[in-house]
Design an enzyme around this catalytic site. Structure first.
Site, short mmCIF file in Angstrom:
data_model
loop_
_atom_site.label_atom_id
_atom_site.label_comp_id
_atom_site.label_asym_id
_atom_site.label_seq_id
_atom_site.Cartn_x
_atom_site.Cartn_y
_atom_site.Cartn_z
N ARG A 124 9.17 -17.81 -33.59
CA ARG A 124 8.01 -17.73 -34.47
C ARG A 124 8.32 -18.55 -35.72
O ARG A 124 9.43 -18.50 -36.26
CB ARG A 124 7.70 -16.29 -34.88
CG ARG A 124 6.99 -15.46 -33.81
CD ARG A 124 5.57 -15.97 -33.51
NE ARG A 124 4.88 -15.18 -32.50
CZ ARG A 124 4.92 -15.42 -31.18
NH1 ARG A 124 5.60 -16.45 -30.70
NH2 ARG A 124 4.25 -14.65 -30.35
N ASP A 162 9.01 -25.39 -31.80
CA ASP A 162 7.80 -25.18 -30.99
C ASP A 162 6.82 -24.30 -31.75
O ASP A 162 5.70 -24.09 -31.30
CB ASP A 162 8.20 -24.51 -29.66
CG ASP A 162 7.01 -24.35 -28.72
OD1 ASP A 162 6.34 -25.38 -28.43
OD2 ASP A 162 6.75 -23.22 -28.26
N GLU A 195 1.16 -22.62 -38.48
CA GLU A 195 0.58 -23.28 -37.29
C GLU A 195 -0.86 -22.85 -37.00
O GLU A 195 -1.60 -23.56 -36.32
CB GLU A 195 1.44 -23.01 -36.06
CG GLU A 195 1.41 -21.56 -35.57
CD GLU A 195 2.23 -21.34 -34.30
OE1 GLU A 195 3.40 -21.76 -34.26
OE2 GLU A 195 1.68 -20.75 -33.35
N HIS A 218 3.64 -25.03 -29.80
CA HIS A 218 3.67 -23.67 -29.23
C HIS A 218 3.36 -23.68 -27.72
O HIS A 218 2.45 -23.00 -27.25
CB HIS A 218 2.69 -22.75 -29.98
CG HIS A 218 3.12 -21.32 -29.96
ND1 HIS A 218 2.98 -20.47 -31.02
CD2 HIS A 218 3.69 -20.57 -28.97
CE1 HIS A 218 3.43 -19.26 -30.70
NE2 HIS A 218 3.87 -19.30 -29.45
#
Ligand code: NAI
Length: 332
Positions: free
Chosen positions: A233, A257, A262, A294
Site C-alpha cells: 500500500r 505498484d 494513487e 496497482h
C-alpha cells in the site's frame, strides 16, 4: 439481493458476472468510485461491493446505512480505506477476500525487481528503435544478495521462497513470525533488516502503525544504494522522503505498484490530461524508478477467486449464514 458494485472496469464485470451465474443475485455495475458524491447510487440495493480506492469513511458508511445497506463486500485483501469502527456503529458488516492469489502479487514483485535491475523496460524500447547498444543497462546478480521482506503473511512467504530460490540471503521481519517462512529466511529486527539488505520489499498491511513505515529516518538506516520495492500500500512509504533519498543516492532504486495518493489516478487513463500530482510527476523523472499502476493482483486466477469469494460472502449474508471472511475493528 441487489448489489451496487463500484469502481468497476470491464474485467471486473466479466469475472463477477461469470461468478454470479452460480448465484441468484443481481449486480449493478457502476464505473464511479464510491464517495460522498456517489453514495446515492446505492438506493434500492441491499449490499455494496467496493475496491481499494473507494472512500468508506464514517460519513459514507452512515449514508450507506441510511440507504439500508447491511453488507460491504470489499473485493480486495487490504481494507485500510474502510473505517471498521464506523461500519460496526452503523450496523454494516464488512467482508473482504483475504487470500486470493499470493502468487500474483509475489510474482509481480519479482517482475518489478528484475525489470528495474536489468533495465528490461528500457531495453524493450531501445531494440524497437534498432538501437542494440547495451550501454547503461548494467545490473547486478540477485544471487548472493541480501533480500529483506517486511511482512511475512501469505504474500511475503511466497516472495521469501522465490527469492531464496534465486540464491538470495533472505531476512524477514514481522511482529508475528511464521514457522513456514523460517525455511526461507532468518527473522531479524527491522533495524538489522534495513542495515543489511540490498533490496527491501514491503508486504505488510497499511495500518496507523505502519503508515510511513519507510520514512526519512528508516531510509537513512538502509544500506546506501539499496533498492526499495512496495507492492502493498502506498501509505507505507513517505514518498517525499523517498524522492530525497533517490536524489542523494541513499536509495539506489524504487519500484512501486502502489502510491499514497494513487486514488483517482491509478486505474484511470489520464493520457490526455495534465498531471496534477507534482510528487508523482517528480517520481516519474528518475531513471531508477519503476512504477506500475496497482496491477500486482491482476491475474486470471486472482480475479476468479476474488469474484467467487465475494459472491459466496454475499450469498452467505443473504441466507443469514456465518461470514467466514468478515473483518471487524480490533479494539484499540
Ligand atoms: P497477510 O495478512 O497474509 O500478511 C500481512 C503480514 O504483515 C502479517 O504477517 C502481519 O503480521 C504483518 N505485519 C503487520 N504489521 C507489520 C509491521 N509493522 N511490520 C512487519 N510486518 C507486519 O496479508 P497479505 O495477503 O500477505 O497481503 C499483504 C498486503 O499486500 C495487504 O495488506 C495489501 O495491502 C497488499 N496487497 C496488494 C495488492 C496489489 O495488487 N498491489 C494485492 C493484494 C494485497
Amino acid at each position: 439481493m441487489k448489489i451496487a458494485c463500484f469502481s468497476t472496469k470491464p474485467y471486473d464485470e466479466k469475472f463477477l458476472s461469470a461468478a454470479a451465474e452460480n448465484f441468484n443475485h443481481e449486480i449493478v455495475f457502476l464505473e464511479h468510485r464510491l464517495d460522498a458524491s456517489t453514495v446515492v447510487l446505492v438506493k434500492g440495493c441491499d449490499a455494496v461491493c467496493a475496491f481499494v480506492n473507494d472512500t468508506l469513511d464514517a460519513s459514507v458508511l452512515q449514508k450507506l446505512s441510511e440507504f439500508g445497506i447491511g453488507l460491504l463486500a470489499m473485493r480486495c485483501a487490504g481494507i485500510n480505506n474502510v473505517d471498521l469502527e464506523a461500519a460496526a456503529k452503523f450496523g454494516i458488516r464488512v467482508v473482504r477476500v483475504p487470500r486470493y492469489s499470493p502468487y500474483a502479487v509475489a510474482e509481480h514483485t519479482v517482475g518489478l525487481i528484475l525489470t528495474l535491475n536489468r533495465k528490461i523496460h528500457k531495453a524493450y524500447n531501445r531494440v524497437r528503435e534498432n538501437n542494440f547498444s547495451i550501454d547503461g543497462f548494467l545490473g547486478f546478480d540477485l544471487h548472493g544478495r541480501t533480500f529483506g521482506v517486511i511482512g511475512t503473511g501469505s504474500i511475503g512467504r511466497v516472495l521469501a521462497r522465490i527469492m531464496n530460490g534465486f540464491g538470495c540471503r533472505v531476512l524477514l521481519h514481522d511482529p508475528y513470525p511464521n514457522e513456514e517462512a523460517k525455511q526461507f529466511g532468518e527473522y531479524v529486527d527491522l533495524e538489522r533488516l534495513l542495515a543489511e539488505s540490498d533490496l527491501v520489499s514491503l508486504q505488510c498491511p497499511l495500518t496507523p502503525e505502519t503508515h510511513h513505515l519507510i520514512n526519512v529516518d528508516r531510509l537513512g538506516k538502509m544500506k546506501r544504494g539499496a533498492m526499495l520495492v512496495n507492492t502493498s500500500r502506498g501509505g507505507l512509504v513517505d514518498t517525499s522522503a523517498a524522492i530525497e533519498g533517490l536524489k542523494s543516492g541513499q536509495l539506489g532504486g524504487f519500484a512501486l505498484d502502489v502510491y499514497e495518493e494513487e486514488s483517482g489516478v491509478f486505474f484511470e487513463d489520464l493520457s490526455q490530461e495534465v498531471m496534477q500530482d507534482d510528487v508523482l510527476s517528480r517520481l516519474m523523472t528518475f531513471p531508477n524508478v519503476l512504477i506500475t499502476s496497482h496491477q500486482a493482483f491482476f491475474t486470471r486466477e486472482a480475479l476468479e477467486t476474488i469474484a467467487r469469494t465475494t459472491l459466496e460472502s454475499i450469498d452467505a449474508f443473504s441466507r443469514g449464514e456465518e461470514l467466514v471472511n468478515q473483518v471487524v475493528a480490533t479494539p484499540s
